[in-house]
Scaffold this active site. Structure first.
Site, PDB file in Angstrom:
ATOM      1  N   ASP A 174       0.819  -1.210   0.000  1.00  0.00           N
ATOM      2  CA  ASP A 174       0.000   0.000   0.000  1.00  0.00           C
ATOM      3  C   ASP A 174       0.856   1.265   0.000  1.00  0.00           C
ATOM      4  O   ASP A 174       0.451   2.287  -0.562  1.00  0.00           O
ATOM      5  CB  ASP A 174      -0.929   0.004   1.212  1.00  0.00           C
ATOM      6  CG  ASP A 174      -2.189  -0.804   0.955  1.00  0.00           C
ATOM      7  OD1 ASP A 174      -2.166  -1.669   0.055  1.00  0.00           O
ATOM      8  OD2 ASP A 174      -3.192  -0.582   1.649  1.00  0.00           O
ATOM      9  N   CYS A 225       0.932  -8.117   4.659  1.00  0.00           N
ATOM     10  CA  CYS A 225       0.493  -6.727   4.508  1.00  0.00           C
ATOM     11  C   CYS A 225      -1.021  -6.594   4.371  1.00  0.00           C
ATOM     12  O   CYS A 225      -1.747  -7.570   4.381  1.00  0.00           O
ATOM     13  CB  CYS A 225       1.250  -6.075   3.360  1.00  0.00           C
ATOM     14  SG  CYS A 225       3.005  -5.830   3.797  1.00  0.00           S
ATOM     15  N   GLU A 281      -6.786   4.646  -0.179  1.00  0.00           N
ATOM     16  CA  GLU A 281      -6.313   5.215   1.076  1.00  0.00           C
ATOM     17  C   GLU A 281      -5.780   6.620   0.830  1.00  0.00           C
ATOM     18  O   GLU A 281      -5.249   6.920  -0.233  1.00  0.00           O
ATOM     19  CB  GLU A 281      -5.197   4.351   1.668  1.00  0.00           C
ATOM     20  CG  GLU A 281      -5.687   3.038   2.217  1.00  0.00           C
ATOM     21  CD  GLU A 281      -4.586   2.246   2.898  1.00  0.00           C
ATOM     22  OE1 GLU A 281      -4.926   1.280   3.585  1.00  0.00           O
ATOM     23  OE2 GLU A 281      -3.398   2.577   2.727  1.00  0.00           O
ATOM     24  N   SER A 334      -5.094   5.144   5.381  1.00  0.00           N
ATOM     25  CA  SER A 334      -4.074   4.202   5.797  1.00  0.00           C
ATOM     26  C   SER A 334      -4.119   4.061   7.308  1.00  0.00           C
ATOM     27  O   SER A 334      -4.488   4.995   8.026  1.00  0.00           O
ATOM     28  CB  SER A 334      -2.698   4.712   5.365  1.00  0.00           C
ATOM     29  OG  SER A 334      -1.672   4.015   6.029  1.00  0.00           O
TER      30      SER A 334
END
Length: 554
Positions: free
Chosen positions: A78, A119, A442, A468
């Site tokens: 990300d 993740c 995000e 996030s």
């Protein structure tokens, strides 16, 4: 065994022949088939070391009588995907991971699974697959990155994102920014704060799908490799005892996970992922239930991004089991929930204890009286919105200001970095929800820019997208219904006053019902085209953020 359907009897001679072409012997083929799902790739720093973890898992499986059969899944980083079109693919990859595991399990009649994620979307995607397939399954993550050391202070990925904001504001030079770039991420592993990846790896431990230590043992420690061998051994015991996800993923287990999440001050993304996993397990977990648990669970751990500690500190303070023990002793979690070891939670916690009361506070001296996440509703978010309240400055818990409206993250970021956002403003980023994005991007770059430019105490940010786990500040996301579905956020105009009251759980647009009705009559959804066939299929099937952004079955 499930695998008998492809290896027993004379009709399966062709199947055995193909297995032997892979080098497997008759006596190996007789063993249980254990899928080892390895999310290794050479791009994502949380995953670059997973081959080492997979090798340890396979040694444990093999030593205790199983045949480990490794296969991969995708794994988006990300951080690398942030603030460009790549982030549109991150949340949709969760469903892709779930589906690809189902394809491999059903296509090859596997008996059990060891799941190796690390993740953000990989962890819940694998857990969703385990819940739906309901064969013995255990999670062993790659473990957290060690914190950085920048100017003698602990640092992490969020530090460099905020440094970019400082650079844009002229408060930092290029040489200093490069110093941050080179110091904040010192090892492989999931980024070191209580961001989404680490939150979800802790949740796997609390839910009972992973062994103690899964959420906190750093990636680079030998203890992580030993835990992987133990996971390989444990899956064989789970096969023997027929312990399945349906035995583990109960309503009580999810309530435990939410309580620990609130005590840790975890990522707002758990409000997407825990309900999605619950949905796959046939359990209803609503935002209202999560908010109820948050109101009744003190925040015990001051973790980055809202606090000073990192995951390695939780590990040395006793790990997630120590946090659970604090809550269990206070009657805040259920002791009867089953875990992957075959033990009940109360049995698993017998020897757990807090080793550092500054890192894991007692309930008599919490960081905050309420948990990490608050669910806000009002005429701007009739179905709900989410904020990480433990990462909001006290002066921003209540805020009223004029809306600054942007129809994309890029437009908002340009205004923020261009110093066109004023103290008191409420930045609104819309058409970034599950459908609108698509993919519910995000917003770490704009939130970090606001903080890095010194406006975290004066500017709020609202979106139908998400944040996030590294985001901090008055950042309110998951606003539902989203703009692309005609939600009230689509009707906000520049200069409208927005009122935020986090303690009262309210998010209000100070515009009359009559004026909103007039605006709605003339509203048309703008043409949204991602340029991706995959994302357009996702857009057609995805549900709202309050439903976990899962895909409709049909």
């Amino acid at each position: 065994m499930n695998s008998d359907k492809i290896k027993k009897g004379y009709l399966r001679a062709p199947h055995r022949s193909l297995l032997k072409a892979g080098g497997y012997t008759d006596w190996e083929i007789e063993r249980p088939f254990v899928g080892v799902v390895n999310a290794y790739n050479a791009i994502n720093p949380g995953h670059t070391h997973l081959n080492r973890i997979a090798a340890a898992v396979k040694s444990g499986v093999y030593a205790f009588g199983g045949l480990p059969l490794e296969f991969p899944v995708v794994g988006v980083c990300d951080g690398i995907a942030m603030n460009h079109e790549g982030m549109r693919f991150s949340l949709p990859s969760r469903e892709l991971i779930r589906d690809s595991i189902e394809v491999m399990v059903k296509g090859h009649a596997l008996d059990a699974l060891v799941l190796i994620p690390n993740c953000d979307k990989i962890v819940p995607g694998m857990a969703m697959a385990a819940a739906e397939l309901n064969i013995p399954a255990i999670v062993i993550s790659g473990g957290p990155m060690l914190a950085g050391l920048t100017h003698g202070r602990s640092s992490d990925l969020n530090s460099v994102f905020e440094a970019v904001g400082a650079r844009a504001a002229g408060r930092m030079g290029d040489e200093e920014l490069r110093y941050y770039e080179n110091t904040v991420c010192p090892t492989c592993g999931s980024c070191s704060g209580m961001f989404t990846a680490n939150t979800m790896n802790c949740m796997m431990e609390v839910l009972g799908l992973a062994l103690p230590g899964n959420g906190s043992i750093p990636a680079v420690l030998a203890a992580r490799e030993r835990l992987a061998k133990d996971a390989g051994r444990q899956i064989m015991l789970m096969i023997e005892k027929n312990i399945r996800p349906s035995d583990i993923l109960t309503e009580e287990a999810f309530e435990n996970a939410v309580a620990v999440d609130m005590a840790l001050g975890g990522s707002t993304n758990t409000t997407l992922h825990l309900p999605a996993i619950a949905d796959c397990a046939g359990v209803k977990l609503s935002l209202e239930k999560m908010d109820e648990i948050s109101r009744n669970t003190p925040h015990l751990c001051s973790m980055s991004p809202g606090g000073i500690y990192h995951i390695e500190d939780i590990d040395r303070a006793g790990g997630i089991s120590a946090v659970m023990r604090e809550l269990y002793d206070a009657g805040k979690i259920h002791g009867d929930a089953m875990t992957c070891t075959g033990e009940r939670v109360r049995e698993k916690l017998k020897n757990a204890k807090v080793l550092d009361c500054d890192v894991i506070r007692p309930l008599s001296n919490p960081v905050d009286p309420e948990g990490g996440i608050a669910v806000l509703k009002g005429n701007l978010a009739p179905l709900g919105s989410v904020v990480k309240q433990t990462a909001v400055l006290p002066e921003m818990m209540r805020h009223s200001g004029p809306a600054r409206v942007f129809d994309s993250e890029e437009a908002a970021s340009e205004a923020i970095y261009g110093n066109r956002i004023n103290d008191g403003d409420v930045v609104v980023i819309r058409y970034e929800g599950p459908k609108g994005g698509p993919g519910m991007r995000e917003m770490l770059s704009p939130t970090s820019a606001i903080a890095g430019m010194g406006k975290g105490s004066t500017v709020a940010l609202l979106t139908d997208g998400r944040f996030s786990g590294a985001s901090r500040g008055a950042s309110i996301g998951h606003i539902s219904p989203e703009a692309a579905s005609g939600g009230p956020i689509a009707l906000v105009q520049e200069g409208d006053v927005i009122e935020i009251d986090i303690p009262a759980r309210r998010l209000e647009l100070k515009v009359s019902d009559e004026e909103l009705a007039r605006r709605r009559a003339s509203w048309e959804c703008p043409k949204l085209d991602s340029g991706s066939a995959f994302l357009e299929r996702y857009r057609a099937f995805v549900t709202s953020g309050v439903e976990g952004a899962v895909l409709r079955k049909r």
